[in-house]
Design a protein around this motif. Sequence first.
Motif, short mmCIF file in Angstrom:
data_model
loop_
_atom_site.label_atom_id
_atom_site.label_comp_id
_atom_site.label_asym_id
_atom_site.label_seq_id
_atom_site.Cartn_x
_atom_site.Cartn_y
_atom_site.Cartn_z
N LYS A 216 1.05 -1.08 0.07
CA LYS A 216 0.16 -0.13 -0.07
C LYS A 216 0.94 1.22 0.02
CE LYS A 216 -4.20 1.57 2.27
NZ LYS A 216 -5.16 1.67 3.11
N ASN A 217 0.85 1.85 -1.25
CA ASN A 217 2.06 2.97 -1.40
C ASN A 217 3.32 2.44 -1.08
OD1 ASN A 217 -0.34 4.80 -1.87
ND2 ASN A 217 -0.44 5.00 0.31
N SER A 218 4.06 3.00 -0.42
CA SER A 218 5.55 2.63 -0.01
C SER A 218 5.44 1.50 0.93
CB SER A 218 6.42 3.80 0.26
OG SER A 218 5.69 4.31 1.36
N PHE A 219 4.47 1.13 1.58
CA PHE A 219 4.39 0.28 2.72
C PHE A 219 4.29 -1.10 1.91
CE2 PHE A 219 2.39 -2.82 5.64
CZ PHE A 219 3.33 -2.88 6.82
N LYS A 220 5.23 -2.06 2.38
CA LYS A 220 5.03 -3.49 1.96
C LYS A 220 5.36 -4.52 2.83
CE LYS A 220 6.17 -1.80 -2.84
NZ LYS A 220 7.24 -1.80 -4.01
N ILE A 221 4.62 -5.48 2.50
CA ILE A 221 4.91 -7.09 3.29
C ILE A 221 5.66 -7.92 2.27
CG2 ILE A 221 4.14 -8.98 4.58
CD1 ILE A 221 2.21 -7.23 5.80
N VAL A 222 7.02 -8.40 2.60
CA VAL A 222 7.74 -8.95 1.60
C VAL A 222 8.19 -10.22 1.99
CG1 VAL A 222 9.91 -8.76 0.15
CG2 VAL A 222 8.54 -6.50 0.53
N ASN A 223 8.07 -11.28 0.88
CA ASN A 223 8.44 -12.49 1.52
C ASN A 223 9.46 -12.99 0.78
OD1 ASN A 223 7.24 -15.01 3.08
ND2 ASN A 223 7.68 -15.72 1.17
N ASN A 224 10.25 -13.66 1.29
CA ASN A 224 11.62 -14.32 0.80
C ASN A 224 11.63 -15.75 1.25
OD1 ASN A 224 14.28 -15.27 0.35
ND2 ASN A 224 15.16 -13.39 0.99
N LEU A 225 11.34 -16.56 0.20
CA LEU A 225 11.68 -17.95 0.37
C LEU A 225 12.68 -18.48 -0.13
CD1 LEU A 225 10.05 -20.74 1.05
CD2 LEU A 225 9.21 -20.59 -1.33
N ASN A 226 13.62 -19.28 0.49
CA ASN A 226 14.62 -19.79 0.07
C ASN A 226 15.26 -21.24 0.50
OD1 ASN A 226 16.73 -19.66 2.24
ND2 ASN A 226 15.85 -17.48 2.06
N LEU A 227 15.91 -21.75 -0.35
CA LEU A 227 16.47 -23.04 -0.13
C LEU A 227 18.06 -23.13 0.05
CD1 LEU A 227 14.28 -24.83 -2.99
CD2 LEU A 227 13.82 -24.71 -0.19
N SER A 228 18.43 -23.89 0.90
CA SER A 228 19.77 -23.76 0.66
C SER A 228 20.54 -25.36 0.90
CB SER A 228 20.43 -23.26 1.88
OG SER A 228 19.91 -23.60 3.32
N ALA A 229 21.58 -25.56 0.45
CA ALA A 229 22.51 -26.92 0.54
C ALA A 229 23.81 -26.31 1.06
CB ALA A 229 22.45 -27.46 -0.87
N GLY A 230 24.39 -27.11 2.27
CA GLY A 230 25.47 -26.42 2.81
C GLY A 230 26.35 -27.60 3.08
N SER A 231 27.72 -27.06 3.52
CA SER A 231 28.73 -28.06 3.87
C SER A 231 29.44 -27.54 4.68
CB SER A 231 29.58 -28.44 2.56
OG SER A 231 30.55 -29.34 2.88
N VAL A 232 29.99 -28.32 5.78
CA VAL A 232 30.81 -27.79 6.71
C VAL A 232 31.82 -29.04 7.21
CG1 VAL A 232 29.28 -28.37 8.70
CG2 VAL A 232 31.10 -26.75 9.12
N SER A 233 33.07 -28.82 7.23
CA SER A 233 34.13 -29.56 7.57
C SER A 233 34.81 -28.99 8.83
CB SER A 233 35.21 -29.58 6.49
OG SER A 233 36.32 -30.53 6.84
#
Lengths: 356, 224
Positions: free
Chosen positions: B95-112
């Motif tokens: 609504k005008n400059s007010f926004k509700i924004v969604n960020n959906l993400n998937l990740s694949a990680g490695s740690v040693s």
Amino acid sequence: MKTFKQIFTAVLLILTSIAFFGCDEEVYDMDEPGNLVPETVAEDPLLPRIEINGTIFHAETFGDINNPVIIFLHGGPGSDYRAMISQIGVENASRYPDERTITNGGLSQLQDEYFCVFYDQRGAGLSPRYDKGEVNFDLYVEDLDAIIDYYLNKKSRETGIQENQVYLFAWSYGGTLATGYINKHPEKVKDIAMYEPGPLTKEAYDYFIEHTTSPLTQIGKDWLEQYLLSHDHLTSDAHARADYQMLLGAFRSNPQFHENINCPLWRMGTLVSNEDLEKQNRDNTSNLSAFTGKMLFISGELTRKEYPGYKDIQMSCFPESEFIEVAGVGHTGPWEKPDEIATDIRNFFEHQSLNN
Amino acid sequence: MKKMIILMISLLIIGSMRLTAQSVIFNDNTIRNSIYMRTGIEPASMIAFGYQRNLNPKFIKPTITTFAEWNFSAFRFSPKNSEVKVGGVAPLLQKNSFKIVNNLNLSAGSVSTTHFESKKFAVADEVALGFYKPKWFFALTAEYEKIYLNHIEHTDFYRENYYEDAVDGWYKGAGGMFQFGLETGRTFFEKYDVHVELKVPFTERFNSYGGSPAHLNLAIGYRF
């Protein structure tokens, strides 16, 4: 339209793949004991144990019960006695006594003259887990008192020898616990040998903190990066995960301790280690004047150089004390030089017995 | 088990084709692409390289910004200590400059580590509420990340010094985390973005996260 086609193709790929390949590999549960960290005596019936003070402890004894009793107190809080029955250069002690290739490793070599009692403190090592808020310093003192009574009664029953005192050996946090115990039951301890005990007083605690580098200054250190990175892969909401993750800092997190990172343990009881059992006990020395025995303060040379004033503050808590330095080691000295330290303990206890 | 691997890989493929982005280029319909570099503590010191692209699918009204990034441990710089993340950012309400924004993400990680090597697969969703102007934005954020699957292999060091019977294999139940924080960003000379975010992490049971008390990120981007 092009995008819609891409999605459709990908979904088709997934469905085809799932239909084509079978599911033949087990998926384990991180929180199930025995997968990432060993089971405790609550889950593994093959582990040696005693039932005392309303709980089970992972415990075992070495030597002839006719001999004087030494109770060994490990550090942490949360660690276990594995490092006290193992030693550098040989195979680390298995948690199953029958599977050990060496039966007198580490400080358990004192079994030739003493009846040696090792136990994992409540919530620590292979003793059962406790949730946050369920253990405290007073309970630890109660447990120790019950264990001492248990073995003195056992000795009386099995040998007819009536004794009402034991020797104590305490390492690191075990020293804080032992001192709290002596402060409450000075008549039940003959003498005590401590290896770099944790702070016994507020003054010692403040000195210790003042001379210890904060982990925050270690950003970039390999152990800390590993520890932090591991949080992206598992969170510490459950016991097994917390124990597993906490181990990444074991013997690494304080370079001023000069610990050997190969020093073994079975399980770090993380929730116990976070209970702040040391801070609760900053003043446990008000009744030490009633203690008629003597304290031996053993320090590694490397640690003593990092904390030059520490020993004097600590030793001044006891009416009588002696100091011995072990060359070339730090806080894991009892695992690195158990023969030398066992000799120091033996000589100290024998000398005290002769004087009495 | 293979089904799960395939499912994860496929989801990543879908994600890389379809999903989103990190900053605010969805707010600008005049550009299509952006590259960015992000550095900070999350939870260890890290550096990330990313690419975002605006998509305007005909069947969805708002612009969707897809992104893909590869982040590395700054002090243990290696693919073994890295994570690939793909996702999408889209406004849910505006609504005008007010926004509700969604960020959906998937990740694949490695740690040693000296104790184990882990591969993990996770999904995360972040909701941001804020004001998005052509040259700046400010938003409050809440994020949940669930780790769905790990593959863990223990080292000889771990077996010799701690637990000789440690089980290697696929694991479920690694838990999840919440992050609450704020983020802000500004665009300079119409092409350059600077983006800062500060987040406080908790475990999914709202216990202390145990690592860094806060996550701090600074990103710079270039639109083209």
